[in-house]
Scaffold this active site. Structure first.
Site, PDB file in Angstrom:
ATOM      1  CG  ASN A  98      12.780  13.925  -1.298  1.00  0.00           C
ATOM      2  OD1 ASN A  98      14.105  14.753  -0.499  1.00  0.00           O
ATOM      3  ND2 ASN A  98      11.915  14.044  -1.951  1.00  0.00           N
ATOM      4  CG  HIS A 129       1.125 -10.034   6.076  1.00  0.00           C
ATOM      5  ND1 HIS A 129       1.680 -11.172   6.332  1.00  0.00           N
ATOM      6  CD2 HIS A 129       1.737  -9.170   6.628  1.00  0.00           C
ATOM      7  CE1 HIS A 129       2.730 -10.912   6.397  1.00  0.00           C
ATOM      8  NE2 HIS A 129       2.955  -9.570   6.744  1.00  0.00           N
ATOM      9  CB  THR A 180      -6.581   1.849  -1.488  1.00  0.00           C
ATOM     10  OG1 THR A 180      -7.884   3.032  -1.891  1.00  0.00           O
ATOM     11  CG2 THR A 180      -6.310   2.131  -0.247  1.00  0.00           C
ATOM     12  CE  LYS A 181     -11.511   1.749  -4.755  1.00  0.00           C
ATOM     13  NZ  LYS A 181     -13.274   2.450  -4.479  1.00  0.00           N
ATOM     14  NE  ARG A 195     -12.519  12.892  -1.238  1.00  0.00           N
ATOM     15  CZ  ARG A 195     -13.042  14.560  -1.724  1.00  0.00           C
ATOM     16  NH1 ARG A 195     -13.302  14.758  -3.181  1.00  0.00           N
ATOM     17  NH2 ARG A 195     -12.633  15.214  -1.035  1.00  0.00           N
TER      18      ARG A 195
END
Length: 203
Positions: A98, A129, A180-181, A195
């Site tokens: 979208n 980076h 992030t996981k 989470r």
């Protein structure tokens, strides 16, 4: 003149709400399909892009795919206005991206499974980076692990997914989440960092 104005407004509407393209009446497809054919043909001529059957790509979408950084789009996919995509990216069938999303495949790419829906203003970056303190960030080498998103995943508006993440089939990413996981199949995640807050199979 009224018909031309109507078509121009309808094209704008489709660009921001492309799911409407798949329910157009035959009389509207008489102008909408040639319009889409022209957009998609131009993309495949100018970039290393492979487009499946019965797709919709808004003319305001910006797709860039150099040789070796292909964008592969499955059947019945839709890409809305103001989307930025830089390969390598592979999309399965019936994927929706979208408006306002930003996807960059880095070196190792973004893979998106069948029937996955990505809401507006989602960012997915398959690179990062270096952060060594003795060199400016912009001069440091980028790394890329790649991002894998399974089938039937729903990614809520304004979510972010970082490099190296795998999202399992049927998972749900809540609005505004920063992933992030890795996310397990059927998991519902939310927050920053994201989470687990539930499981689709319990609904």
């Amino acid at each position: 003149m009224a018909d031309l104005n109507y078509q121009a407004q309808h094209k704008k509407r489709l660009s921001w709400m492309p799911w409407l393209y798949f329910s157009l009446k035959p009389k509207h497809l008489l102008w909408a399909k040639p319009w889409q054919d022209d957009i998609q043909q131009q993309l495949t001529q100018l970039e290393t892009i492979h487009i499946g059957e019965h797709c919709f790509i808004a003319p305001q979408a910006q797709l860039f795919a150099e040789p070796g950084r292909d964008i592969v789009i499955g059947n019945q996919c839709m890409i809305s206005a103001d989307v930025f995509m830089h390969g390598p990216i592979t999309m399965g069938n019936e994927v929706a991206i979208n408006h306002g999303c930003s996807l960059d495949g880095g070196r190792n790419g973004i893979q998106i499974g069948h029937q996955t829906r990505i809401a507006n203003n989602v960012t997915i970056y398959a690179f990062n980076h270096g952060m060594a303190p003795n060199t400016p960030i912009y001069q440091q080498a980028a790394t890329s692990k790649g991002v894998v998103i399974g089938n039937d995943v729903w990614i809520g508006a304004q979510a972010g997914i970082v490099d190296g993440v795998t999202i399992g089939h049927h998972a749900v990413i809540g609005m505004g989440s920063i992933v992030t996981k890795d996310v397990a199949e059927y998991a519902i995640v939310a927050g920053n960092p994201a989470r687990v807050i539930g499981d689709r199979r319990d609904k």
